[in-house]
Design a protein around this motif. Structure first.
Motif, PDB file in Angstrom:
ATOM      1  N   ASP A   1       5.082  -3.315  -3.358  1.00  0.00           N
ATOM      2  CA  ASP A   1       5.005  -3.520  -2.141  1.00  0.00           C
ATOM      3  C   ASP A   1       6.593  -3.412  -1.089  1.00  0.00           C
ATOM      4  OD1 ASP A   1       2.638  -3.175  -1.851  1.00  0.00           O
ATOM      5  OD2 ASP A   1       2.483  -5.288  -1.192  1.00  0.00           O
TER       6      ASP A   1
ATOM      7  N   GLN B   1      -0.228   5.780  -8.611  1.00  0.00           N
ATOM      8  CA  GLN B   1      -0.342   4.094  -8.547  1.00  0.00           C
ATOM      9  C   GLN B   1      -0.636   3.786  -7.291  1.00  0.00           C
ATOM     10  OE1 GLN B   1       4.303   2.797  -9.663  1.00  0.00           O
ATOM     11  NE2 GLN B   1       4.706   5.188  -9.308  1.00  0.00           N
ATOM     12  N   HIS B   2      -0.607   3.866  -6.239  1.00  0.00           N
ATOM     13  CA  HIS B   2      -1.905   3.517  -5.007  1.00  0.00           C
ATOM     14  C   HIS B   2      -3.183   3.577  -5.101  1.00  0.00           C
ATOM     15  CE1 HIS B   2       1.445   2.850  -2.511  1.00  0.00           C
ATOM     16  NE2 HIS B   2       1.754   3.612  -2.552  1.00  0.00           N
TER      17      HIS B   2
ATOM     18  N   ARG C   1      -4.395   1.335  -7.932  1.00  0.00           N
ATOM     19  CA  ARG C   1      -3.952  -0.345  -6.904  1.00  0.00           C
ATOM     20  C   ARG C   1      -5.660  -0.928  -5.990  1.00  0.00           C
ATOM     21  NH1 ARG C   1       0.851  -2.242  -4.047  1.00  0.00           N
ATOM     22  NH2 ARG C   1       0.242  -4.842  -4.435  1.00  0.00           N
ATOM     23  N   ASN C   2      -5.338   0.830  -4.984  1.00  0.00           N
ATOM     24  CA  ASN C   2      -6.428   0.303  -4.133  1.00  0.00           C
ATOM     25  C   ASN C   2      -8.065  -0.148  -4.328  1.00  0.00           C
ATOM     26  OD1 ASN C   2      -3.989   1.059  -2.547  1.00  0.00           O
ATOM     27  ND2 ASN C   2      -4.918   2.707  -1.700  1.00  0.00           N
TER      28      ASN C   2
ATOM     29  N   PRO D   1       8.182  -0.410  -4.356  1.00  0.00           N
ATOM     30  CA  PRO D   1       7.257   0.974  -5.136  1.00  0.00           C
ATOM     31  C   PRO D   1       7.922   1.757  -6.188  1.00  0.00           C
ATOM     32  CG  PRO D   1       7.975   2.255  -3.471  1.00  0.00           C
ATOM     33  CD  PRO D   1       8.473   0.499  -3.081  1.00  0.00           C
TER      34      PRO D   1
ATOM     35  N   GLU E   1       1.726   7.984  -5.548  1.00  0.00           N
ATOM     36  CA  GLU E   1      -0.408   8.518  -4.876  1.00  0.00           C
ATOM     37  C   GLU E   1      -0.490   8.488  -5.827  1.00  0.00           C
ATOM     38  OE1 GLU E   1      -2.737  11.884  -3.579  1.00  0.00           O
ATOM     39  OE2 GLU E   1      -1.094  12.430  -5.192  1.00  0.00           O
TER      40      GLU E   1
END
Length: 516
Positions: A320, A289-290, A293-294, A323, A287
């Protein structure tokens, strides 16, 4: 690289002498490339005036203050390795480590002067303070007043590329840290090969972390602009530094990444300048990391797996598709997975991760026995980490070999449970440890740091694990406890042993009841 024996001042070294521009965010100082280069030669000249040889060691226990980079580059110019310790080490630890390397000259902050002085009392070492100078210390200003040696040139390395460049510390999560030698190798720079003079680098790590060492070396080699700070890590300050200085290259620990992704300031932060975001040294929730990254303009986040002893081993450039992976082996590195009986394991089979990068490693300084315990006759390094390679040769790290636990004779790894807990939106950090019971089982217990303002309860964590892990043996039979912070080793890794001791004391003193 500047450390090669054939490097000369007027030819190859011409680029190196540019060094880096440096801005201290905490001390509000700016050093141009020329100023930093001159200061480095002054430090090198001071060391030569003391008669220091390449067989000597320079000790360091200091924060990222204005002139610490000049000390490091001065060591490089002279071919003298430095031994860097974390300033949080206790006097007894400093004494044990410096008694191994016996530095003749030590650089430290004035805050730690008395501790370092007491720890080195039998070494007759000169102590230079970098700031907050107490009476009796040599001030860094005095060192920087040293005239540069006439016709100054860097010294040739007496042992060539096999010469020890630096000595750092192992993580020390289970015992006194070991003195880890770092060889003079271009492979140090593998994670920084795409840097240019236009880059702006930031890593919060001090020089006793490999990440701090890497950033210091690479900023000099590639003549980047480097931002430093000597304050404890604060995610809001980090986000401000990125936006204010338009940082392009970042290297953080997973803990710092998680704190950044979950701080209130993150939602309004501007991260568009970043084109390389590296992290490694421990696990990090998907979570977090996302979330980071976003918010990046480029697909530039890479999880690295590395060792202080060998540097970077692998990097995941396929987030992707994989992960949770640490990526494929870096160029020049080989990885194999070994069973306890010495058999070579195949894809998706968990065993000890062994690495061979084909370069010379001098081992643990002053500790040949421990060196032999981790290095075999063919130069394969036994990491002590458990993991596996999948069918595509992507590496997955499961846990430390010594941290495998058993519940009713069923083996499990704390990280397996930590991954599930980390998926909870209100969890910032987590550590699972085993509590021994008279029936011969390690009862899994979770210590959790929750987001500020969250209403998360211990029972919510127990229920989440029970719902998402079907194997009963991996449930939180020892319960869960909400804490303000976990215990970390000085290099930022979660110290499972210290966290366990801390939590057991809390459970005992506050009358917590285990959830079963």
């Amino acid at each position: 690289m500047p450390f090669k024996p054939e490097t000369t001042y007027n030819a190859e070294l011409k680029v190196w002498t540019i060094i880096a521009e440096q801005i201290s965010d905490s001390e509000s100082t700016v050093l141009t490339r020329e100023e930093l280069h001159l200061n480095s030669m002054r430090v090198a000249s001071y060391m030569r005036s003391l008669g220091l040889l390449q067989s000597d060691i320079v000790g360091i226990t200091a924060r990222n203050t204005t002139h610490i980079s000049a000390v490091i580059y001065g060591c490089f110019f002279n071919g003298i390795p430095f031994h860097s310790l974390n300033m949080a080490f206790e006097e007894a630890t400093i004494e044990k480590l410096f008694n191994i390397t016996k530095p003749r000259l030590v650089f430290c902050d004035g805050d730690e002067y008395e501790k370092v002085k007491a720890a080195t009392k039998n070494l007759n070492a000169k102590i230079v303070t970098m700031r907050n100078h107490p009476i009796g210390s040599i001030r860094i200003d005095e060192v920087l007043a040293t005239p540069i040696e006439e016709n100054f040139e860097p010294l040739r390395l007496e042992q060539g590329n096999d010469q020890t460049l630096a000595i750092l510390c192992s993580s020390g999560t289970t015992n006194i840290p070991k003195a880890v030698t770092i060889p003079n190798s271009r492979m140090i720079l593998f994670a920084t090969l795409h840097l240019t003079t236009a880059d702006v680098q930031y890593a919060h790590s001090t020089l006793d972390w490999f990440s701090g060492f890497l950033t210091t070396v690479s900023s000099g080699v590639y003549s980047t602009k480097r931002i430093i700070s000597d304050n404890p890590f604060d995610p809001a300050s980090f986000l401000r530094i990125v936006e204010e200085h338009k940082v392009t290259w970042v290297l953080l620990s997973p803990l710092h990444l998680a704190l950044t992704a979950n701080c209130p300031e993150f939602e309004k932060a501007n991260l568009l300048s970043i084109r390389t975001f590296l992290y490694g040294g421990a696990r990090c929730s998907l979570e977090a990391q996302h979330k980071i990254r976003n918010r990046l303009q480029h697909d530039c986040m890479s999880l690295m797996y590395g060792l202080t002893e060998l540097g970077m081993i692998s990097m995941n450039l396929n987030f992707d598709q994989k992960p949770n992976s640490c990526g494929r082996p870096a160029n020049g590195s080989k990885i194999k997975i070994m069973a306890e009986n010495g058999d070579l394991l195949g894809p998706n089979e968990i065993g000890e991760i062994c690495v061979n990068n084909g370069r010379h490693w001098a081992g643990y300084y002053g500790n040949p026995e421990e060196t032999q315990n981790v290095l075999d006759s063919e130069q394969w390094f036994y990491t002590g980490d458990l993991g596996y390679l999948d069918d595509d040769c992507f590496l997955y790290v499961v846990d430390r070999k010594k941290e495998m636990l058993k519940y009713q004779s069923y083996k499990y790894f704390p990280n397996e449970i930590e991954e599930v807990i980390a998926q909870m939106p209100d969890v910032v950090d987590v550590c699972v440890f085993g509590v021994w019971d008279p029936m011969g089982s390690d009862k899994a217990t979770a210590a959790v740091v929750k987001k500020y303002g969250s209403q998360l309860q211990a029972q919510d964590i127990v229920d989440h694990v029970q719902k998402n892990i079907k194997i009963m043996n991996k449930h939180l039979h020892g319960g869960a406890i909400i804490v303000d912070q976990l215990k970390h080793s000085p290099n930022g890794k979660v110290n499972r042993k210290a966290t366990k001791e801390y939590c057991l004391k809390l459970l005992e003193s506050n009358g917590y009841v285990e959830s079963n």
